[in-house]
Scaffold this motif. Structure first.
Motif, short mmCIF file in Angstrom:
data_model
loop_
_atom_site.label_atom_id
_atom_site.label_comp_id
_atom_site.label_asym_id
_atom_site.label_seq_id
_atom_site.Cartn_x
_atom_site.Cartn_y
_atom_site.Cartn_z
N CYS A 1 1.14 -1.16 0.22
CA CYS A 1 0.05 -0.14 -0.08
C CYS A 1 0.60 1.11 0.11
O CYS A 1 2.02 1.16 0.46
CB CYS A 1 -0.86 0.23 1.40
N GLY A 2 0.13 2.54 -0.66
CA GLY A 2 0.84 3.22 0.31
C GLY A 2 2.76 3.62 -0.68
O GLY A 2 2.88 2.97 -2.35
N THR A 3 3.01 4.10 -0.07
CA THR A 3 4.82 4.48 -0.64
C THR A 3 5.48 3.09 -1.27
O THR A 3 6.25 2.96 -1.81
CB THR A 3 5.43 4.96 0.79
N SER A 4 5.00 2.01 0.38
CA SER A 4 5.43 0.84 -0.24
C SER A 4 5.15 0.18 -1.85
O SER A 4 5.66 -0.41 -2.46
CB SER A 4 5.06 0.01 0.71
N SER B 1 6.39 -3.68 3.20
CA SER B 1 5.96 -3.52 3.87
C SER B 1 6.79 -2.15 5.36
O SER B 1 7.28 -2.98 5.91
CB SER B 1 4.57 -3.55 5.09
N GLN B 2 6.42 -0.81 5.64
CA GLN B 2 7.27 -0.17 6.92
C GLN B 2 6.90 -0.81 7.74
O GLN B 2 7.90 -1.21 8.44
CB GLN B 2 6.89 1.30 6.32
N SER B 3 5.76 -0.68 8.36
CA SER B 3 5.03 -1.20 9.64
C SER B 3 5.27 -2.32 10.11
O SER B 3 4.92 -3.41 11.21
CB SER B 3 4.07 -0.81 9.86
N THR C 1 0.20 -3.02 8.61
CA THR C 1 -0.89 -2.40 7.19
C THR C 1 -1.66 -3.97 6.76
O THR C 1 -1.47 -4.65 6.47
CB THR C 1 -0.59 -2.04 6.06
N VAL D 1 5.06 10.10 9.44
CA VAL D 1 4.07 9.75 9.45
C VAL D 1 3.98 10.11 7.35
O VAL D 1 3.67 8.76 7.00
CB VAL D 1 3.33 10.62 8.91
N ALA D 2 4.85 10.86 7.07
CA ALA D 2 5.15 10.32 5.51
C ALA D 2 6.34 9.69 5.17
O ALA D 2 7.49 10.49 5.97
CB ALA D 2 5.37 12.43 4.58
N SER D 3 6.11 8.91 5.06
CA SER D 3 7.75 7.74 4.67
C SER D 3 8.45 8.15 3.92
O SER D 3 8.50 8.64 2.77
CB SER D 3 7.01 7.03 4.22
N LEU E 1 2.97 11.64 -3.83
CA LEU E 1 2.14 11.51 -2.70
C LEU E 1 2.70 12.54 -1.29
O LEU E 1 1.68 12.71 -0.52
CB LEU E 1 2.21 9.61 -2.06
N LYS E 2 4.12 12.12 -1.72
CA LYS E 2 4.80 12.94 -0.04
C LYS E 2 3.79 14.42 0.23
O LYS E 2 3.82 14.98 0.59
CB LYS E 2 6.22 13.46 -0.53
N GLU F 1 0.31 14.81 1.35
CA GLU F 1 0.45 14.01 2.22
C GLU F 1 0.72 15.36 3.45
O GLU F 1 0.08 15.04 4.52
CB GLU F 1 1.24 13.19 2.92
C1 F6R Z 1 3.10 7.01 2.97
C2 F6R Z 1 2.95 6.49 4.05
C3 F6R Z 1 1.25 5.57 3.69
C4 F6R Z 1 2.50 3.47 3.83
C5 F6R Z 1 1.47 3.11 3.63
C6 F6R Z 1 2.01 1.88 4.05
O1 F6R Z 1 4.00 8.44 2.94
O2 F6R Z 1 4.12 6.55 4.59
O3 F6R Z 1 1.44 5.32 2.81
O4 F6R Z 1 3.41 3.92 3.39
O5 F6R Z 1 0.43 3.14 4.41
O6 F6R Z 1 2.03 1.22 5.01
P1 F6R Z 1 3.68 0.28 5.88
O7 F6R Z 1 4.60 0.23 4.83
O8 F6R Z 1 3.86 0.57 7.10
O9 F6R Z 1 2.57 -0.75 5.25
#
Ligand code: F6R
Length: 602
Positions: free
Chosen positions: A297-300, A344-346, A349, A395-397, A481-482, A485
């Motif tokens: 999702c998103g940045t990932s 995924s960063q976190s 998700t 919050v902005a990756s 997106l950056k 956001e």
């Molecule tokens: C954008 C951002 C979000 C995450 C998205 C997925 O700056 O941070 O778009 O990239 O919510 O999150 P993760 O990577 O944690 O699965």
């Protein structure tokens, strides 16, 4: 990222270390520990999870009187977040804590095991304490043994070692990871960041790379990288804790943009040789696959999209990219020969996790590219490649995206090597280029100042088009997106060639076009798309190594011979662009409205 605290003095040690570690909580961690030596008595404690767990284990203890103590919070990079893998790591009579990655730990571990040393943990750090005790068998002094130990380490480290062999001393060394020593009278404090030191001491010395030494009550000896003793150069510590938590930056996002060079270096560490990549994943994962599916999702998701170009180009394998929230409900056709990669960063998700479940239930091979060890996604995937970006607060990756891209590029190369779709010379060149990315993303403050000055022109347009081709198309999506956001301005990313199929209808002097115009990929094609927009009076901003006469604004990047080097440099420009516009607008950069860092609901 891990945190380090050390103390030499009379005061009660448990609380000094716990309070110091608490100040470092913002860096993220998954386990913690401490070791104390007072006279002949040695004690140590470790706990998984929050610092409270460590504090609970030590509830009954107090450590007064002259002695030394070291404490650590660990963000797992080698080995799971378990109690055994938590620092301090112990030998027979010494303890070590460490931030960073010892790149040659495998070689050192093999050597030590061959001489009979038993290892308890899966970490790279443990080699330090055993190496020290091995050398101490024949050294004139424990510090001589420590010196020899440090000379064997390759990689990044800020490390402290305490030993019963020198019970009133702390040995320390620093290379490519921060380490600070502060003093208050005779008492000495050590830490990986300013914040634990504020209020305890007024002045500190910020160690240079390659330095090491020994601290003792009232005495500090420091050597530089050439083994020359240097005079400690103390400077005043900052007084503001909030400022210290952000390492002096105004926002976490800003700090994280600057941190990219270091975290990319950590991400690469130990994973590259001249002609191969060691990703520590079971390579049977790649057997019999004819497709890669990338889901996020998103940045990932943008990282996934950029990776699809790399995988197809380098590894000659079909790469499909899906947004996790769409994949879940589309009743996807699942090819049993596909490798399913989630990014995924976190690692929490909800949509990505559900998509992974679907793939697992269909018995697909699964791989997670993730920043948080032990997260739900990491636990569920069959194999894992950790991005090692450390905690991302903004919050902005930013740095998470950068390290995802590095992991995906490494993965594409590994797959290309296994599938024999890359020749030796090209692979060597790719690896050389990868190694150089930490310097590509390292930028001078003047770039930020320049973008800050330019930012004032952009706060009033009615919209932004970010355009690019090839891997610069996903990067355009990420740039847009950056910006949206954190600035709340309308911004979209498009493939440059798509403009004439509809979006160009919006072009006028109030529409900003941010053109990603690299030199190494489809320069002329992208340029002619930009010319089409210029002809409709759109405001054109070009980010390129080459001057472009129709630009209304121009941000020059360095000239590179590899598209990925251009990719990473333009990435930094786009991050700073969004940051500076948001600052101009007076927005909360780190906590933009309506957004959460971890999206655990669908
Ligand atoms: C954008 C951002 C979000 C995450 C998205 C997925 O700056 O941070 O778009 O990239 O919510 O999150 P993760 O990577 O944690 O699965």
């Amino acid at each position: 990222m891990c945190g380090i605290v050390g103390y030499i003095g009379k005061k009660e040690k448990k609380n000094i270390i716990l309070n110091g570690l608490k100040e470092l909580e913002y860096r993220g961690y998954d386990s913690a520990g401490m070791a104390i030596i007072i006279g002949n008595e040695m004690s140590y404690y470790k706990a998984v999870g929050k610092l409270e767990n460590l504090a609970n284990k030590m509830k009954e203890c107090q450590y007064h009187g002259d002695g030394v103590a070291i404490g650590h919070t660990r963000w797992a990079t080698h080995g799971k977040p378990t109690e055994i893998n938590a620092h301090p790591h112990l030998g027979e009579y010494s303890f070590v804590i460490h931030n960073g990655i010892i790149e040659n730990y495998k070689e050192l571990k093999d050597e030590l095991e061959a001489s009979g040393v038993k290892f308890l943990s899966q970490t790279d750090t443990e080699v330090i304490v055993h190496l020290f005790e091995e050398y101490n068998k024949n050294a004139k002094t424990p510090f001589e043994a420590y010196k020899k130990t440090i000379s064997r380490l390759k990689g990044a480290y800020a490390t402290l070692l305490v030993t019963k062999a020198a019970p009133d001393e702390i040995f320390f060394a620093k290379n490519a990871a921060p380490l600070i020593i502060a003093r208050d009278g005779d008492e000495i404090y050590l830490s990986s960041s300013d914040s634990p030191l504020i209020g305890l001491a007024k002045e500190a010395i910020y160690l240079e790379d390659g330095s090491y030494g020994v601290a003792k009550l009232g005495n500090l000896t420091i050597f530089d990288e050439n083994n020359q003793e240097i005079k400690p150069n103390f400077t005043e510590l900052p007084k503001d804790k909030g400022y210290a938590l952000k390492d002096g930056y105004r926002f976490f996002m800003e700090k994280e943009i600057y941190e990219q060079s270091q975290v990319i270096a950590e991400c690469l560490m130990g994973r590259l040789s001249d002609d191969d990549l060691n990703l520590d994943i079971d390579i049977s994962l790649f057997n019999d696959i004819d497709e890669v599916v990338l889901c996020a999702c998103g940045t990932s998701y943008h990282a996934a999209l950029a990776a699809s170009y790399l995988l197809e180009r380098l590894a000659k394998i079909r790469a499909n990219v899906v947004v996790a929230s769409e994949f879940r409900y589309k009743e996807p056709f699942l090819n049993p020969n596909s490798l399913f990669i989630v990014i995924s960063q976190s690692g929490e998700t909800a949509d990505t996790l559900e998509a992974l479940k679907i793939a697992k239930n269909a018995n697909l091979k699964t791989l997670a590219i993730c920043n948080v060890d032990n997260s739900s996604i990491v636990r569920m995937a069959k194999e894992v490649l950790l991005t090692r970006a450390g905690i991302e607060k903004g919050v902005a990756s930013t740095k998470a995206f950068a390290t995802q891209m590095i992991c995906l590029w490494m993965l594409s190369l590994k797959l290309a090597k296994i599938r024999h779709t890359i020749d030796d010379k090209t692979l060597e060149n790719e690896i050389k280029t990868l190694r150089n990315i930490p310097s590509v993303v390292n930028f001078d403050k003047s770039l930020q100042e320049k973008i800050y000055r330019k930012a004032k022109h952009y706060v009033h347009g009615h919209g932004f088009f970010f355009i690019g081709r090839d891997i610069f198309y996903p990067l355009a999506l990420e740039g847009a997106l950056k910006l949206k956001e954190i600035s709340y301005l309308h911004a979209e990313g498009y493939p440059a060639g798509e403009m004439k199929h509809g979006p160009i209808a919006l072009a006028d002097e109030g529409l900003y076009t941010i053109a990603l115009l690299p030199q190494t990929i489809l320069y002329d094609k992208t340029k002619s798309n930009v010319e089409e927009l210029a002809a409709r009076d759109a405001f054109i901003t070009t980010i390129s190594p080459l001057e472009f006469e129709l630009s209304d604004d121009f941000i020059k990047i360095n000239s590179h011979s590899h598209p990925m080097s251009e990719f990473f440099e333009i990435m930094v420009v786009l991050q700073l662009f969004a940051l500076e516009i948001s600052i101009r607008l007076g927005n909360d950069v780190d906590m933009p409205r309506n957004l959460a860092k971890s999206v655990t609901v669908e």
